[in-house]
Scaffold this active site. Structure first.
Site, PDB file in Angstrom:
ATOM      1  N   CYS A 158      30.733   2.176  47.772  1.00 43.37           N
ATOM      2  CA  CYS A 158      30.537   3.190  48.812  1.00 43.37           C
ATOM      3  C   CYS A 158      31.890   3.838  49.056  1.00 43.37           C
ATOM      4  CB  CYS A 158      29.985   2.566  50.091  1.00 43.37           C
ATOM      5  SG  CYS A 158      29.707   3.782  51.406  1.00 43.37           S
ATOM      6  N   CYS A 176      27.820  11.034  50.651  1.00 43.49           N
ATOM      7  CA  CYS A 176      27.842   9.832  49.825  1.00 43.49           C
ATOM      8  C   CYS A 176      28.999   9.975  48.851  1.00 43.49           C
ATOM      9  CB  CYS A 176      26.522   9.646  49.084  1.00 43.49           C
ATOM     10  SG  CYS A 176      26.495   8.205  47.983  1.00 43.49           S
TER      11      CYS A 176
END
Length: 289
Positions: free
Chosen positions: A77, A224
């Site tokens: 992430c 993202c």
């Protein structure tokens, strides 16, 4: 009663928000159902990912575990990595931070303006590294489409693994597609045995693209980081952009560079500290320790 309070820090990267807890001094005693309860936006605190910080190993400053809102674990992430680098920088005064995840080490640099760059490593581009359910020699455009076979709405995505699997569809207008409807179908398509993050991308010019992302296990997201990296790599592979470009997501822009010298992808963007608090005891298991 729980045996101790669990403090957390709420942070976000371009609206992609995280609950970050410190487990470097001892285990949290939280299981996936507990994490899912805490991450629930209606009945819990709410977040895109739940992040646990563990003692660093292999020379890293910290080991970061990443959990999706359903309690499943993710390998990467990028936005959370920037937030964790900011935390470690504030603690130590260091500008160079190494964060380890189950997908590998992510060297990070904190800049004077507060933005953070993360070396997300080299993309994995072979079909069995992504992974795909069948062999493709060229993963810059695989056989997969949405809609009628003679008039597909989206087709021929580029695929890559940036710590997790990504499929990137290029289109003339990202706002013309209902990503909330097609995202979960594509995420769970049989082509992706480990499911996939789904991005739709509109090229503005050689140094700028717009994108929207359906994140695996999390749904529509404002930003993202790993998807932005996969988008940059895919755009370069398709010869649509330069190696250094801005990926503008609903939450804002990320600067992506697919470095030619070593093949690594460098992601740069901001971090925001929202607040610090304690997880309510009503959300914790009785044995949390």
């Amino acid at each position: 009663m729980t045996t101790r309070d669990i403090a957390f820090r709420k942070m976000n990267g371009l609206g992609n928000d995280f609950i970050i807890v410190d487990a470097r001094t001892g285990p949290l005693g939280l299981m996936p159902p507990d994490i899912a309860r805490i991450a629930n936006r209606e009945t819990g605190i709410g977040c895109d990912q739940f992040i646990a910080l563990l003692p660093g190993k292999n020379g890293a400053d910290v080991f970061m575990r990443i959990f999706n809102p359903d309690g499943s674990e993710a390998g990467a992430c990028g936005n959370a990595t920037r937030c964790v680098a900011d935390i470690l920088g504030s603690e130590t005064g260091k500008r160079d931070i190494v964060i380890e995840t189950i997908a590998g080490q992510l060297p990070s640099v904190i800049h004077a303006d507060g933005t953070v760059s993360v070396d997300m490593g080299a993309p994995r581009l072979k079909w069995d590294e992504i992974p795909l359910a069948e062999e493709f020699h060229d993963t810059s455009g695989i056989e997969l489409q949405v809609g009628p076979i003679d008039a597909p709405v989206l087709h021929s995505p580029a695929v890559a693994n940036m710590g997790n699997p990504h499929a990137v569809f290029f289109t003339a207008d990202i706002d013309a597609h209902d990503l909330a409807a097609i995202g979960p179908v594509l995420e769970n398509h049989p082509m992706f045995p480990e499911r996939a993050n789904i991005s739709i991308v509109q090229v503005i010019d050689r140094t700028h693209v717009r994108a929207r992302v359906w994140e695996r296990s999390a749904g529509l997201t404002l930003a993202c980081g790993s998807a932005a990296c996969a988008i940059g790599v895919s755009a370069v592979r398709r010869r649509m952009t330069e190696r250094k470009l801005t990926v503008t997501l609903p939450g804002g822009p990320l600067l992506i560079e697919w470095r030619e010298s070593d093949g690594h992808v460098i992601m740069t963007g901001p971090v925001t500290h929202d607040y610090d608090a304690l997880i309510p005891h009503t959300l914790l298991p009785e044995t949390a320790a």
